[in-house]
Design a protein around this motif. Structure first.
Motif, PDB file in Angstrom:
ATOM      1  N   GLU A  82      39.252 -90.907  62.364  1.00  0.00           N
ATOM      2  CA  GLU A  82      38.954 -89.832  63.555  1.00  0.00           C
ATOM      3  C   GLU A  82      40.161 -89.622  64.450  1.00  0.00           C
ATOM      4  N   GLU A  83      40.314 -88.533  64.864  1.00  0.00           N
ATOM      5  CA  GLU A  83      41.340 -88.167  66.040  1.00  0.00           C
ATOM      6  C   GLU A  83      41.127 -89.082  67.203  1.00  0.00           C
ATOM      7  N   PRO A  84      42.151 -89.651  67.924  1.00  0.00           N
ATOM      8  CA  PRO A  84      43.614 -89.331  67.677  1.00  0.00           C
ATOM      9  C   PRO A  84      43.973 -90.423  66.806  1.00  0.00           C
ATOM     10  N   GLU A  85      43.540 -91.254  66.088  1.00  0.00           N
ATOM     11  CA  GLU A  85      43.942 -92.258  65.225  1.00  0.00           C
ATOM     12  C   GLU A  85      44.626 -91.572  63.939  1.00  0.00           C
ATOM     13  N   PHE A  86      44.274 -90.677  63.528  1.00  0.00           N
ATOM     14  CA  PHE A  86      44.821 -89.840  62.207  1.00  0.00           C
ATOM     15  C   PHE A  86      46.067 -89.464  62.575  1.00  0.00           C
ATOM     16  N   SER A  87      46.230 -88.884  63.842  1.00  0.00           N
ATOM     17  CA  SER A  87      47.512 -88.086  64.288  1.00  0.00           C
ATOM     18  C   SER A  87      48.644 -89.362  64.737  1.00  0.00           C
ATOM     19  N   GLN A  88      48.083 -90.223  65.262  1.00  0.00           N
ATOM     20  CA  GLN A  88      48.976 -91.208  65.366  1.00  0.00           C
ATOM     21  C   GLN A  88      49.635 -92.057  64.080  1.00  0.00           C
ATOM     22  N   ILE A  89      48.858 -91.809  63.007  1.00  0.00           N
ATOM     23  CA  ILE A  89      49.533 -92.490  61.948  1.00  0.00           C
ATOM     24  C   ILE A  89      50.462 -91.440  61.371  1.00  0.00           C
ATOM     25  N   THR A  90      50.002 -90.142  61.396  1.00  0.00           N
ATOM     26  CA  THR A  90      50.912 -88.929  60.926  1.00  0.00           C
ATOM     27  C   THR A  90      52.199 -89.074  61.621  1.00  0.00           C
ATOM     28  N   GLU A  91      52.178 -89.049  62.936  1.00  0.00           N
ATOM     29  CA  GLU A  91      53.320 -89.228  63.647  1.00  0.00           C
ATOM     30  C   GLU A  91      54.265 -90.496  63.337  1.00  0.00           C
ATOM     31  N   MET A  92      53.527 -91.694  63.238  1.00  0.00           N
ATOM     32  CA  MET A  92      54.310 -93.038  62.691  1.00  0.00           C
ATOM     33  C   MET A  92      54.852 -92.736  61.446  1.00  0.00           C
ATOM     34  N   ALA A  93      54.398 -91.830  60.450  1.00  0.00           N
ATOM     35  CA  ALA A  93      54.849 -91.884  58.992  1.00  0.00           C
ATOM     36  C   ALA A  93      55.994 -91.038  59.215  1.00  0.00           C
ATOM     37  N   LYS A  94      56.284 -90.111  60.049  1.00  0.00           N
ATOM     38  CA  LYS A  94      57.345 -89.442  60.075  1.00  0.00           C
ATOM     39  C   LYS A  94      58.608 -90.063  60.643  1.00  0.00           C
ATOM     40  N   ASN A  95      58.521 -91.116  61.577  1.00  0.00           N
ATOM     41  CA  ASN A  95      59.545 -91.826  62.134  1.00  0.00           C
ATOM     42  C   ASN A  95      59.689 -93.264  61.573  1.00  0.00           C
ATOM     43  N   ASP A  96      58.947 -93.670  60.746  1.00  0.00           N
ATOM     44  CA  ASP A  96      58.761 -95.033  60.329  1.00  0.00           C
ATOM     45  C   ASP A  96      59.056 -95.047  58.676  1.00  0.00           C
ATOM     46  N   GLU A  97      59.919 -95.121  57.876  1.00  0.00           N
ATOM     47  CA  GLU A  97      60.061 -95.301  56.498  1.00  0.00           C
ATOM     48  C   GLU A  97      59.235 -96.118  55.947  1.00  0.00           C
ATOM     49  N   ASP A  98      59.127 -97.475  56.528  1.00  0.00           N
ATOM     50  CA  ASP A  98      58.051 -98.182  55.529  1.00  0.00           C
ATOM     51  C   ASP A  98      56.735 -97.673  55.698  1.00  0.00           C
ATOM     52  N   ILE A  99      56.231 -97.316  56.876  1.00  0.00           N
ATOM     53  CA  ILE A  99      54.911 -96.772  56.929  1.00  0.00           C
ATOM     54  C   ILE A  99      54.724 -95.533  55.854  1.00  0.00           C
ATOM     55  N   ARG A 100      55.681 -94.633  55.900  1.00  0.00           N
ATOM     56  CA  ARG A 100      55.643 -93.626  54.978  1.00  0.00           C
ATOM     57  C   ARG A 100      55.759 -93.987  53.581  1.00  0.00           C
ATOM     58  N   ASN A 101      56.582 -94.781  53.096  1.00  0.00           N
ATOM     59  CA  ASN A 101      56.629 -95.317  51.723  1.00  0.00           C
ATOM     60  C   ASN A 101      55.367 -95.734  51.358  1.00  0.00           C
ATOM     61  N   GLU A 102      54.567 -96.584  52.161  1.00  0.00           N
ATOM     62  CA  GLU A 102      53.325 -97.278  52.006  1.00  0.00           C
ATOM     63  C   GLU A 102      52.151 -96.314  51.808  1.00  0.00           C
ATOM     64  N   ILE A 103      52.357 -95.271  52.230  1.00  0.00           N
ATOM     65  CA  ILE A 103      51.351 -94.073  52.479  1.00  0.00           C
ATOM     66  C   ILE A 103      51.596 -93.466  51.037  1.00  0.00           C
ATOM     67  N   ILE A 104      52.703 -93.205  50.793  1.00  0.00           N
ATOM     68  CA  ILE A 104      53.159 -92.515  49.435  1.00  0.00           C
ATOM     69  C   ILE A 104      52.707 -93.286  48.115  1.00  0.00           C
ATOM     70  N   SER A 105      52.937 -94.786  48.337  1.00  0.00           N
ATOM     71  CA  SER A 105      52.531 -95.502  47.110  1.00  0.00           C
ATOM     72  C   SER A 105      51.123 -95.654  47.008  1.00  0.00           C
ATOM     73  N   ILE A 106      50.363 -95.533  48.289  1.00  0.00           N
ATOM     74  CA  ILE A 106      48.967 -95.376  47.974  1.00  0.00           C
ATOM     75  C   ILE A 106      48.251 -94.266  47.647  1.00  0.00           C
ATOM     76  N   GLU A 107      48.931 -93.161  47.858  1.00  0.00           N
ATOM     77  CA  GLU A 107      48.673 -91.835  47.382  1.00  0.00           C
ATOM     78  C   GLU A 107      48.839 -91.745  45.763  1.00  0.00           C
ATOM     79  N   LYS A 108      50.071 -92.428  45.216  1.00  0.00           N
ATOM     80  CA  LYS A 108      50.361 -92.321  43.940  1.00  0.00           C
ATOM     81  C   LYS A 108      49.225 -93.211  43.150  1.00  0.00           C
TER      82      LYS A 108
END
Length: 261
Positions: free
Chosen positions: A21-47
């Motif tokens: 739910e919001e705002p948690e979804f938006s919080q992680i979206t913002e984190m992914a923009k600024n944190d490479e580890d978070i972003r890479n983990e999300i990409i890994s899950i998506e793949k």
């Protein structure tokens, strides 16, 4: 919690599946923009979602899972015809299997080669043992023949070739005490097929022949030295050529050698 604990908490999987739910979804979206580890983990899950079946998300309906997967395919620019590349583990598995088969095949060939060599050695060993046995037997036969020839108690009867075979010759070694008779047939030609030499002890007046044996296995006896039956009385010895199995009386027309005792 620290970043690694945050990644391992499962919240990123819920983010990818759209279960936050919001705002948690938006919080992680913002984190992914600024944190490479978070972003890479999300990409890994998506793949991972793209490559695996809906069993990875049992809490989603099949319909929702397929919608999420289709969206991710577009996001990562992967067509539905594209097949996921097999992992290196799969390649390693195949490689290990091939190497195992090659190894087993090599060991099988080596084993068969060793078995063949062992069989060859055993065959050669058997041949050698037979040769030694045959040689030992020949030596014993030679020694026995020499003992007979050298025995001064034996009467030596020289037998000369007759009309049918003038060049033939033979010898009789007759022990008058033991009555034993031995024939040296070195000077006789090889008998024709179906014929055999027959030895006769003769009394001359009147002429009375007594068969004392056949020179069987003429071809196999390379020494051409034979032992025949005992002769109780004899004034002469003769050898005739007879049909296989011998004759009850000598065929005088086939008298090869004759000698007086």
């Amino acid at each position: 919690m620290d970043k690694q604990e945050y990644i391992e908490s499962g919240i990123l999987e819920l983010y990818v599946f759209g279960q936050l739910e919001e705002p948690e979804f938006s919080q992680i979206t913002e984190m992914a923009k600024n944190d490479e580890d978070i972003r890479n983990e999300i990409i890994s899950i998506e793949k991972a979602i793209i490559n695996f079946s809906e069993s990875v998300a049992p809490f989603l309906s099949s319909e929702n899972y397929e919608k999420i997967r289709a969206s991710l395919l577009i996001k990562h620019k992967i067509t539905t015809d594209e097949k996921p590349k097999p992992s290196i583990g799969l390649y390693l598995g195949w490689a290990a299997s091939i190497l195992l088969m090659i190894g087993v095949g090599y060991q099988y060939v080596q084993l068969e080669d060793k078995k063949s060599k062992i069989e060859t050695i055993e065959t050669e060993k058997s041949k050698l043992q037979k040769s030694v046995t045959d040689l030992d037997l020949q030596n014993k036969n030679t020694e026995a023949a020499l003992a007979i020839v050298r025995d001064n108690s034996n009467t030596v009867v020289a037998m000369e070739g007759q009309e049918v075979s003038p060049l033939s010759y033979s010898k009789v070694y007759w022990n008058k005490s033991t009555k034993a008779v031995h024939i040296d047939a070195t000077g006789l030609p090889e008998p024709p097929e179906g014929m055999v030499y027959q030895v006769w002890a003769l009394k001359l007046n009147p002429l009375t022949p007594t068969s004392i044996g056949l020179l069987d296995n003429f071809k196999g006896n390379t020494k051409r030295f034979f032992t025949v039956e005992k002769a109780e009385e004899a004034e002469a010895f003769g050898i005739t050529l007879e049909p296989a199995g011998g004759s009850p009386s000598p065929t005088l027309g086939q008298l090869y050698t004759l000698g007086k005792a």
